[in-house]
Structure formats: structure tokens, C-alpha cells
Design an enzyme around this catalytic site. Structure first.
Site, PDB file in Angstrom:
ATOM      1  CG  HIS A 220      47.487  50.765  32.492  1.00  0.00           C
ATOM      2  ND1 HIS A 220      47.888  49.479  32.786  1.00  0.00           N
ATOM      3  CD2 HIS A 220      46.189  50.848  32.864  1.00  0.00           C
ATOM      4  CE1 HIS A 220      46.880  48.814  33.324  1.00  0.00           C
ATOM      5  NE2 HIS A 220      45.830  49.620  33.386  1.00  0.00           N
TER       6      HIS A 220
ATOM      7  NE  ARG B   3      48.416  51.877  64.568  1.00  0.00           N
ATOM      8  CZ  ARG B   3      48.929  52.486  65.617  1.00  0.00           C
ATOM      9  NH1 ARG B   3      48.302  53.537  66.124  1.00  0.00           N
ATOM     10  NH2 ARG B   3      50.024  52.054  66.164  1.00  0.00           N
TER      11      ARG B   3
ATOM     12  CG  HIS C  40      49.564  44.008  34.340  1.00  0.00           C
ATOM     13  ND1 HIS C  40      48.789  43.520  35.367  1.00  0.00           N
ATOM     14  CD2 HIS C  40      49.224  45.312  34.231  1.00  0.00           C
ATOM     15  CE1 HIS C  40      48.025  44.488  35.841  1.00  0.00           C
ATOM     16  NE2 HIS C  40      48.270  45.588  35.168  1.00  0.00           N
TER      17      HIS C  40
ATOM     18  CD  GLU D 207      41.111  41.653  41.665  1.00  0.00           C
ATOM     19  OE1 GLU D 207      41.216  42.892  41.728  1.00  0.00           O
ATOM     20  OE2 GLU D 207      41.837  40.937  40.969  1.00  0.00           O
TER      21      GLU D 207
ATOM     22  CE  LYS E 298      42.057  45.882  42.834  1.00  0.00           C
ATOM     23  NZ  LYS E 298      42.314  45.159  41.567  1.00  0.00           N
TER      24      LYS E 298
ATOM     25  CE  LYS F 217      37.358  50.162  39.964  1.00  0.00           C
ATOM     26  NZ  LYS F 217      38.736  50.482  39.711  1.00  0.00           N
TER      27      LYS F 217
ATOM     28  CG  ASN G  31      42.124  42.675  37.014  1.00  0.00           C
ATOM     29  OD1 ASN G  31      42.329  43.871  37.135  1.00  0.00           O
ATOM     30  ND2 ASN G  31      42.065  41.854  38.050  1.00  0.00           N
TER      31      ASN G  31
ATOM     32  NE  ARG H  92      38.402  46.204  42.662  1.00  0.00           N
ATOM     33  CZ  ARG H  92      38.551  47.246  43.445  1.00  0.00           C
ATOM     34  NH1 ARG H  92      38.043  47.217  44.668  1.00  0.00           N
ATOM     35  NH2 ARG H  92      39.182  48.323  43.055  1.00  0.00           N
TER      36      ARG H  92
ATOM     37  CD  GLU I 144      41.638  50.603  32.445  1.00  0.00           C
ATOM     38  OE1 GLU I 144      40.703  49.807  32.643  1.00  0.00           O
ATOM     39  OE2 GLU I 144      42.823  50.364  32.783  1.00  0.00           O
TER      40      GLU I 144
ATOM     41  CG  HIS J 233      44.024  45.022  33.295  1.00  0.00           C
ATOM     42  ND1 HIS J 233      42.908  45.313  32.566  1.00  0.00           N
ATOM     43  CD2 HIS J 233      44.354  46.173  33.942  1.00  0.00           C
ATOM     44  CE1 HIS J 233      42.560  46.580  32.774  1.00  0.00           C
ATOM     45  NE2 HIS J 233      43.426  47.120  33.600  1.00  0.00           N
TER      46      HIS J 233
HETATM   47  N1  GLY Z   1      41.547  48.567  38.182  1.00  0.00           N
HETATM   48  C1  GLY Z   1      40.973  47.356  38.598  1.00  0.00           C
HETATM   49  C2  GLY Z   1      40.301  47.419  39.909  1.00  0.00           C
HETATM   50  O1  GLY Z   1      40.127  48.484  40.476  1.00  0.00           O
HETATM   51  O2  GLY Z   1      39.929  46.403  40.438  1.00  0.00           O
END
Ligand code: GLY
Length: 370
Positions: A267, A123, A253, A238, A145, A228, A246, A242, A187, A249
Site C-alpha cells: 500500500h 454496540r 487504489h 471526511e 477509521k 493527521k 488521500n 480529511r 505515508e 490514494h
Molecule cells: N488514511 C486516511 C484517513 O485516515 O483518512
């Protein structure tokens, strides 16, 4: 060694991103204060293991920290259920306990998969990110993430699980293939484009030096991580800002899906093309002047990066099919496409109501350029 420290302020889950050359050699000293007992379980990939695992083991041993390690196959294909299950079971076999620390040692695939394994193991156990690619140092290792891909799509299963510490050794980036370094740069440039015009100005001048100039490289990683960290601290899960991360993106994608998430388009390359398209779309919607997309494209070209759909080898589906692929993106809310658009360089915002006919026309023109 001059080390930069960027705090990620998330209350009880706050942590530091430490950035500098030679941090790998100091990893034992950096990690030791987190440990209740002097052992860690390291998960890496075979490529990183061949180049750097001995250095990490020596750095840990210098502090009396024992290490066991698992090296997974390199590549995006690893980021799925089979290697995830293997990793979780391996960690259990290593008798990793709730108070132990797991180390994710590699690029974005390893960071995401191992972070997710740490999130669900007993957990939740703490984990340390030691990112070894430019992309993972400036983006995926920071912000919590974690996750894996499924046949339904990328990153559709995962958890928010913040690391306890991130160690970004900027010297390790010197062993990256040029193409991977440049993809990670996609990025880096994104941060300037989304929120810091002065950083973009700096990148226009200094971007071409980053692969060989250690001081400039460290600054670029630090500035990216600062941006970031600031956004993640404002909006960890997000709900709002946040999503700015993107930028480019949604296009990316769709292009990654169309090219099979493989070697045809990395990517970060897709992010760069996506940023150019997002600025072009913003200009067509009357949000910014023509100068902005022109500068974005000129800089990406000067860096030797992919800029246009024509730079992607092989066939692509038509504009309508690409638009349909965007509709499957995680960023669809109530069936509406959310785009990150810009009022200029460094001035991105989340737009929920982009007319799909404008996107279709843009893609149609972009396909005609092929
Ligand atoms: N790579 C986008 C984020 O971490 O929100």
C-alpha cells in the site's frame, strides 16, 4: 524515555497518541488508568505475537493486568468477514463487557479489523491501538477509521470508531523488514507533500537516516501524527479536508487493484507512486511548476522507493483500464473523480472536476515509460 504526546481533539471522544521508544514496556502503566477491572483482551497477528507479545504480557502483568490474546494470520487476507466474525465471537467468549478495553496490537490490518470489532461489540467498546508498523503509527491507528475488505473492494464495510489511546513505540519499528519500513515512509512523505513544505525539506535531508536514527524517526512519526490529528479534529468523518489525507490514494487504489492487493505492490509503495503521479498531474494542469514533481520523484528515488509504473513487477492493464479502476474508488462523488492535487509542495487541495482525458493521457505516458 522522552515521550511525545499528540492530542486528538474530538470533544468527548478526544484521546492521546503517545509516541516514543520503549512504550511497549510501559504499556501496562499507560493503559491501567483506562481500566475498570484489571484485564484486557489483545488481538494481534502471528508475526507480531512471535516478536512482541511476551513483552506486552509482561508489561501488563507488571501492573497486575491479566491478558487473554488471539493471534490472527498475518496479511491483508485476514481483513475480511471470516476473521472478523472469529474475532468478534472470540471477544464475546472472553466475556468482554461494555466497560472493558480491547487492545489492537499490530499493523494496519489488525488495527482496522479490531477497531471495527470493538465498534460493533456490544454496540461499542473502547479499544487501544498499539501500532507496530510505520504505516500504522503515522496513519491507520489515528483517526478512527476502522473496517474490513469485501469481495467488492477494500475498506467498504466499517465504522468510525476512535481509539481511547494510541501507543506508538518507535523502537518496535527496528524489527520491521526494510521494505515494510520504506512502504510506511510513503505515508510519512505524503504529510509533507500535502501540507508542510518545511517537513518535506526536512525529509529530503533526514529521510535516509530514519531507519537507524531513533531521534529522527520519533520526530518523523510525531510530525506525521500531529498533521493527521489536526486534520481529523477539523473533519472527523471526511466531509471535506480529511480527503487531503488521500493524496496519491486514487492512483494507489487502482494500482493495488490491478496488482491484486499483494506482494507486487504494498500500500505505501502505491501511495508513493500515486503522490508522484498526483504532482505530475497537477503540473500538467498548470497548477504547479515542474520543480515540484521533479523534487517528489528525486526524493523517492533517493530513498530507494518505487516511483514509476515501471517499478511495479509484472503486467499492468492499459491506461484506460486503470482509469476505469479509479472510477470504482470510494472517493467518487456523484460519478465524478475527486483527486487531491497540489499548487506546490505542502499545498494540496481537493479537486472535484479533474478532466478524465488529462488523467488518461498521464497514465498513457506513465505506461509508455514501462
Ligand atoms: N488514511 C486516511 C484517513 O485516515 O483518512
Amino acid at each position: 524515555m522522552v515521550m511525545d504526546v499528540v492530542p486528538v481533539a474530538l470533544g468527548a471522544r478526544s484521546y492521546e497518541v503517545r509516541i516514543g521508544p520503549g512504550l511497549l514496556q510501559r504499556a501496562g502503566a499507560e493503559i491501567a488508568p483506562l481500566l475498570r477491572r484489571k484485564r484486557v483482551a489483545v488481538v494481534t497477528d502471528e508475526t507480531v505475537a512471535a516478536h512482541h507479545l511476551a513483552a506486552l504480557e509482561a508489561a501488563l502483568a507488571a501492573e497486575g493486568i491479566a491478558m487473554t490474546s488471539l493471534a490472527l494470520p498475518p496479511g491483508e487476507g485476514t481483513k475480511g468477514w471470516p476473521e472478523f466474525a472469529r474475532t468478534v465471537e472470540w471477544l464475546l467468549d472472553q466475556k468482554v463487557e461494555r466497560r472493558d478495553v480491547v487492545v489492537a496490537f499490530g499493523g494496519g490490518v489488525i488495527g482496522d479489523l479490531v477497531g471495527f470489532a470493538a465498534a460493533v461489540l456490544r454496540r461499542g467498546v473502547r479499544f487501544v491501538q498499539i501500532p507496530t508498523t510505520l504505516l500504522s503509527q503515522v496513519d491507520s491507528s489515528v483517526g478512527g477509521k476502522t473496517g474490513i475488505n469485501t469481495p467488492q473492494g477494500k475498506n467498504l464495510v466499517g465504522a468510525f470508531h476512535q481509539p481511547a489511546l494510541v501507543l506508538a513505540d518507535t523502537l518496535v519499528l527496528e524489527s520491521l523488514p526494510a521494505r515494510d519500513f520504506l512502504a510506511g515512509y510513503g505515508e510519512v512523505v505524503k504529510y509533507g507533500l500535502l501540507g508542510d513544505a518545511a517537513f518535506f525539506d526536512w525529509l529530503e535531508v533526514n529521510g535516509p537516516d530514519l531507519a537507524r536514527d531513533a531521534v529522527k524517526r520519533q520526530y518523523a512519526v510525531r510530525r506525521s501524527v500531529e498533521m493527521k490529528a489536526e486534520i481529523v479534529a477539523r473533519d472527523e468523518t471526511e466531509e471535506g479536508d480529511r480527503a487531503l489525507l488521500n493524496l496519491g490514494h486514487t492512483f494507489c487504489h487502482a494500482l493495488e487493484k490491478a496488482t491484486g492487493f499483494g506482494d507486487r505492490l504494498l500500500h505505501g509503495e502505491g501511495v508513493a507512486i500515486g503522490c508522484a503521479l498526483a504532482f505530475e498531474l497537477s503540473q500538467r494542469l498548470g497548477l504547479c511548476s515542474q520543480e515540484a514533481p521533479s523534487r517528489v520523484r528525486a526524493h523517492l528515488r533517493a530513498m530507494g522507493m518505487k516511483v514509476d509504473l515501471a517499478d511495479i513487477p509484472g503486467d499492468l492493464p492499459d491506461a484506460a483500464a486503470l482509469l476505469a479502476l479509479m472510477g470504482q474508488d470510494k472517493k467518487v462523488v456523484d460519478g465524478q473523480l475527486r483527486f487531491i492535487l497540489a499548487r506546490g509542495i505542502g499545498a494540496a487541495f481537493v479537486a472535484a472536476d479533474v478532466p478524465s482525458d488529462k488523467v488518461l493521457a498521464l497514465l498513457d505516458d506513465a505506461m509508455r515509460g514501462r
